[in-house]
Design a protein around this motif. Sequence first.
Motif, PDB file in Angstrom:
ATOM      1  N   ILE A  71       0.848  -1.192   0.000  1.00  0.00           N
ATOM      2  CA  ILE A  71       0.000   0.000   0.000  1.00  0.00           C
ATOM      3  C   ILE A  71       0.884   1.242   0.000  1.00  0.00           C
ATOM      4  O   ILE A  71       0.722   2.138  -0.816  1.00  0.00           O
ATOM      5  N   LYS A  72       1.818   1.297   0.950  1.00  0.00           N
ATOM      6  CA  LYS A  72       2.841   2.347   0.935  1.00  0.00           C
ATOM      7  C   LYS A  72       4.097   1.671   0.411  1.00  0.00           C
ATOM      8  O   LYS A  72       4.620   0.749   1.035  1.00  0.00           O
ATOM      9  N   GLU A  73       4.562   2.104  -0.745  1.00  0.00           N
ATOM     10  CA  GLU A  73       5.663   1.426  -1.418  1.00  0.00           C
ATOM     11  C   GLU A  73       6.924   1.423  -0.575  1.00  0.00           C
ATOM     12  O   GLU A  73       7.182   2.337   0.206  1.00  0.00           O
ATOM     13  N   ARG A  74       7.731   0.391  -0.783  1.00  0.00           N
ATOM     14  CA  ARG A  74       8.979   0.238  -0.035  1.00  0.00           C
ATOM     15  C   ARG A  74       9.887   1.434  -0.245  1.00  0.00           C
ATOM     16  O   ARG A  74      10.528   1.909   0.691  1.00  0.00           O
ATOM     17  N   HIS A  94      -2.724  -3.130 -10.140  1.00  0.00           N
ATOM     18  CA  HIS A  94      -1.333  -3.035  -9.694  1.00  0.00           C
ATOM     19  C   HIS A  94      -0.549  -2.089 -10.595  1.00  0.00           C
ATOM     20  O   HIS A  94       0.195  -1.232 -10.109  1.00  0.00           O
ATOM     21  N   SER A  95      -0.734  -2.189 -11.893  1.00  0.00           N
ATOM     22  CA  SER A  95      -0.028  -1.308 -12.833  1.00  0.00           C
ATOM     23  C   SER A  95      -0.457   0.143 -12.663  1.00  0.00           C
ATOM     24  O   SER A  95       0.381   1.051 -12.669  1.00  0.00           O
ATOM     25  N   LEU A  96      -1.761   0.384 -12.510  1.00  0.00           N
ATOM     26  CA  LEU A  96      -2.259   1.752 -12.327  1.00  0.00           C
ATOM     27  C   LEU A  96      -1.712   2.373 -11.048  1.00  0.00           C
ATOM     28  O   LEU A  96      -1.264   3.519 -11.043  1.00  0.00           O
ATOM     29  N   LYS A  97      -1.741   1.603  -9.971  1.00  0.00           N
ATOM     30  CA  LYS A  97      -1.268   2.114  -8.683  1.00  0.00           C
ATOM     31  C   LYS A  97       0.234   2.387  -8.723  1.00  0.00           C
ATOM     32  O   LYS A  97       0.702   3.430  -8.277  1.00  0.00           O
ATOM     33  N   THR A  98       0.997   1.473  -9.301  1.00  0.00           N
ATOM     34  CA  THR A  98       2.445   1.636  -9.374  1.00  0.00           C
ATOM     35  C   THR A  98       2.811   2.852 -10.220  1.00  0.00           C
ATOM     36  O   THR A  98       3.672   3.648  -9.840  1.00  0.00           O
ATOM     37  N   ALA A  99       2.154   3.030 -11.364  1.00  0.00           N
ATOM     38  CA  ALA A  99       2.426   4.186 -12.219  1.00  0.00           C
ATOM     39  C   ALA A  99       2.065   5.492 -11.521  1.00  0.00           C
ATOM     40  O   ALA A  99       2.792   6.487 -11.613  1.00  0.00           O
ATOM     41  N   SER A 100       0.958   5.488 -10.787  1.00  0.00           N
ATOM     42  CA  SER A 100       0.530   6.679 -10.058  1.00  0.00           C
ATOM     43  C   SER A 100       1.546   7.050  -8.983  1.00  0.00           C
ATOM     44  O   SER A 100       1.915   8.220  -8.830  1.00  0.00           O
ATOM     45  N   GLU A 101       2.004   6.066  -8.222  1.00  0.00           N
ATOM     46  CA  GLU A 101       2.987   6.322  -7.164  1.00  0.00           C
ATOM     47  C   GLU A 101       4.312   6.791  -7.752  1.00  0.00           C
ATOM     48  O   GLU A 101       4.958   7.678  -7.201  1.00  0.00           O
ATOM     49  N   ALA A 103       4.708   8.445 -10.533  1.00  0.00           N
ATOM     50  CA  ALA A 103       4.512   9.821 -11.007  1.00  0.00           C
ATOM     51  C   ALA A 103       4.575  10.803  -9.840  1.00  0.00           C
ATOM     52  O   ALA A 103       5.194  11.866  -9.941  1.00  0.00           O
ATOM     53  N   LYS A 104       3.952  10.429  -8.709  1.00  0.00           N
ATOM     54  CA  LYS A 104       4.018  11.295  -7.512  1.00  0.00           C
ATOM     55  C   LYS A 104       5.456  11.468  -7.056  1.00  0.00           C
ATOM     56  O   LYS A 104       5.879  12.578  -6.707  1.00  0.00           O
ATOM     57  N   ARG A 105       6.199  10.362  -7.028  1.00  0.00           N
ATOM     58  CA  ARG A 105       7.582  10.393  -6.560  1.00  0.00           C
ATOM     59  C   ARG A 105       8.439  11.276  -7.470  1.00  0.00           C
ATOM     60  O   ARG A 105       9.286  12.021  -6.996  1.00  0.00           O
ATOM     61  N   MET A 106       8.214  11.206  -8.776  1.00  0.00           N
ATOM     62  CA  MET A 106       9.045  11.952  -9.711  1.00  0.00           C
ATOM     63  C   MET A 106       8.660  13.421  -9.789  1.00  0.00           C
ATOM     64  O   MET A 106       9.477  14.252 -10.194  1.00  0.00           O
ATOM     65  N   SER A 107       7.438  13.762  -9.378  1.00  0.00           N
ATOM     66  CA  SER A 107       7.004  15.157  -9.476  1.00  0.00           C
ATOM     67  C   SER A 107       7.521  16.006  -8.314  1.00  0.00           C
ATOM     68  O   SER A 107       7.426  17.219  -8.348  1.00  0.00           O
TER      69      SER A 107
END
Length: 108
Positions: A71-74, A94-101, A103-107
Amino acid sequence: MVLKTIQPRLRAVDTRTVKPPPKVADAELQTPEHKAWALEVKRRAGWRCEWLDIGQRCNVAAPARLFADHIKERRDGGAPLDPKNGRCLRGRGHSLKTASERAKRMSG
């Protein structure tokens, strides 16, 4: 009569010469501890996807391919082996959630 065409001035780029880096599995995801965590997360979910879409739970179940998702990525400080930090998702969720997270991390 044979028609001749003019050769283009720019040649097309052959993208086949550019190879992506090889995909390498994260060593942590291959440990017996992580595999036990993933099995526990999937069992707790009843082998059904827990993705919520507009308040509705996804109804996809095994034998579809299911993933134990953090849920909260490693990378973001999530506990890697805490069952409370896991949920069972099918590939799409899983793909949608991973891509979203990502994108948040890179922004920022």
